[in-house]
Design a protein around this motif. Sequence first.
Motif, PDB file in Angstrom:
ATOM      1  N   VAL A  36       0.878  -1.213   0.079  1.00 52.61           N
ATOM      2  CA  VAL A  36       0.004   0.128  -0.048  1.00 52.61           C
ATOM      3  C   VAL A  36       0.994   1.211  -0.089  1.00 52.61           C
ATOM      4  N   PRO A  37       2.025   1.396   0.948  1.00 54.46           N
ATOM      5  CA  PRO A  37       2.478   2.506   0.868  1.00 54.46           C
ATOM      6  C   PRO A  37       3.479   2.560  -0.580  1.00 54.46           C
ATOM      7  N   LYS A  38       3.634   1.712  -1.061  1.00 56.26           N
ATOM      8  CA  LYS A  38       4.344   1.607  -2.469  1.00 56.26           C
ATOM      9  C   LYS A  38       3.327   2.228  -3.734  1.00 56.26           C
ATOM     10  N   LEU A  39       2.278   1.767  -3.600  1.00 55.70           N
ATOM     11  CA  LEU A  39       1.141   2.501  -4.597  1.00 55.70           C
ATOM     12  C   LEU A  39       0.960   3.788  -4.159  1.00 55.70           C
ATOM     13  N   VAL A  40       0.564   4.006  -2.944  1.00 57.54           N
ATOM     14  CA  VAL A  40       0.416   5.413  -2.608  1.00 57.54           C
ATOM     15  C   VAL A  40       1.335   6.398  -3.060  1.00 57.54           C
TER      16      VAL A  40
END
Length: 233
Positions: free
Chosen positions: A222-226
Amino acid sequence: MGCRMKKVIILTGAGISAESGIKTFRDSDGLWENYPIEDVATPEGWRRNPELVLKFYNERRKQLSEVVPNDAHTALQRLEARYDVQIITQNVDNLHERAGSSKILHLHGLLTQARSSVDDSLVYDIGEKAIAMGDVCEKGSQLRPHIVWFGEMVPNIEIAARMVEKSDILVIIGTSLVVYPAAGLLNYAPKYCRKFLIDPNAPAMSHVPQMTIMKEKAGTGVPKLVDKLLNEN
Ligand code: APR
């Protein structure tokens, strides 16, 4: 230039809270924290043994004070800097709230609320307090957990479907997509809508247009996509 913020709909399931220490459902043999689901998450179970049901959710509610939001929850809060973010969650924990996300729709209820067992519109905030036998609503009926059990209607499903219909980006995180009607929400996404699924056990989704699968845990995926989405905008 454009002044309208893109609309991102986030659909979350138990997997997003796994790294906070809350167990998922289907990773545990039809038991939920050692209880058979039909005993603690059905109207029949409630009629048979309300004491047991209250004890079960009192334990789940108490567990909230022992867990904290993880990097996936906090990343979704950061996304609000550049996007119109609406979270739709199947989870009954309050980790999205505690991470600071501003728009959260709970499909299956919320542990920190109780409701009347005769009038669904009477819902009370109880925080982390236990519900006891004899605790009643203003009409005098026993309070029950504000949880949607198997076999019950999902009152927020229509609202959720209307939200998904308007999404520019749909992000699905940590859900086995087997429990309806929530699992059907994906079908309301427009064709042009970019879709992402973040789950270490994600199934192939070759029939879904514009779908990117990330076979990763929520805490890293999730942090990567965000970060990627924030950089685009
Ligand atoms: N990060 C992301 N996903 C994960 C992680 C993780 N760290 N760990 C597990 N998962 C994934 C699993 O691969 C699985 O696909 O989370 C999913 C959990 O699936 P379920 O246990 O079925 O939970 P969920 O989909 O939320 O269940 C839906 O069923 O019991 C009812 O009402 C309850 O809301 C619940 C609904």
